[in-house]
Design an enzyme around this catalytic site. Structure first.
Site, PDB file in Angstrom:
ATOM      1  N   ASN A  23       0.845  -1.190   0.000  1.00  8.97           N
ATOM      2  CA  ASN A  23       0.000   0.000   0.000  1.00  8.97           C
ATOM      3  C   ASN A  23       0.885   1.246   0.000  1.00  8.97           C
ATOM      4  OD1 ASN A  23       0.569   0.809   2.864  1.00  8.97           O
ATOM      5  ND2 ASN A  23      -0.446  -1.141   3.277  1.00  8.97           N
ATOM      6  N   ALA A  24       0.263   2.412   0.040  1.00 10.65           N
ATOM      7  CA  ALA A  24       0.992   3.670  -0.154  1.00 10.65           C
ATOM      8  C   ALA A  24       1.547   4.278   1.136  1.00 10.65           C
ATOM      9  CB  ALA A  24       0.087   4.691  -0.845  1.00 10.65           C
TER      10      ALA A  24
END
Length: 209
Positions: A23-24
């Site tokens: 994920n970011a």
């Protein structure tokens, strides 16, 4: 002075030697929390997934890659900690099977079968004993309701509710909630400013109540 364990950044779940789910998460919130805790004189250990952000030199940093690795390291580190701040965004799913060789393109859809990873904060919360646990709840809707559900399920003493806009951002906007559902603090600004306020609440409620 407290011995604080902070989880930070994302984790990676590989499905072949070069490709992975993630994920970011940037690790900026975890780094800001480490800076804020160190500024108050606490002893800090950061267990971090792969990030580009630099952690304070005074913090002890243990790098990990997968959610399973993060949990194993945190379980060991939690034994000598007074409390945990779970600011990481571990990958919630992992492939059932990891290919030993790079998957070649065939022109056909690729099916991945995923299962949930173990929840790090919930696992440590269930084992906390006299130690304290502060979780983070990053949601896209029903922020407060879902944060309180996570607080109870993960055996947290406090939970920090924020939105998906915090991902890979320089700023954050949070609510800090206690088990009764009371909003102890609302704060918006740089992640360091937010971290200072979170540590102030932790100090007043959990370290020096």
């Amino acid at each position: 002075m407290a011995r604080i364990l902070i989880t930070s950044g994302p984790t990676r779940q590989y499905f072949d030697p070069v490709r992975y789910l993630t994920n970011a998460s940037s690790g900026r919130m975890g780094a800001a929390l480490a800076e804020a805790a160190l500024a108050l004189g606490h002893d800090v250990t950061v267990v971090s997934g792969p990030v580009e952000v630099e952690y304070p030199s005074s913090a002890r940093v243990v790098p990990v890659v997968s959610t399973e690795e993060m949990l194993a390291v945190c379980r060991e580190e939690f034994n000598s900690s007074d409390g945990l701040i779970g600011a990481a965004a571990p990958c919630d799913y992992r492939p059932v099977h990891v290919e030993q060789s790079k998957i070649a393109k065939t022109g056909q859809p690729l099916e991945l079968h995923l299962i949930e990873t173990d929840d790090i904060v919930a696992t440590l919360g269930a084992e906390k004993g006299t130690r304290w646990v502060v979780g983070f709840a990053l949601e896209s809707e029903d922020h407060r309701l879902r944060a309180l559900a996570k607080l109870e399920r993960k055996h947290c003493d406090l939970i920090v509710s924020n939105s998906v806009s915090a991902m890979d951002s320089l700023d954050n906007e949070v609510e800090i909630l206690d088990p009764t559902g009371t909003v102890l603090k609302q704060v918006a600004g740089s992640k360091r400013l937010v971290a200072d306020e979170i540590l102030a609440v932790i100090a007043g409620r959990l370290i020096h109540p």
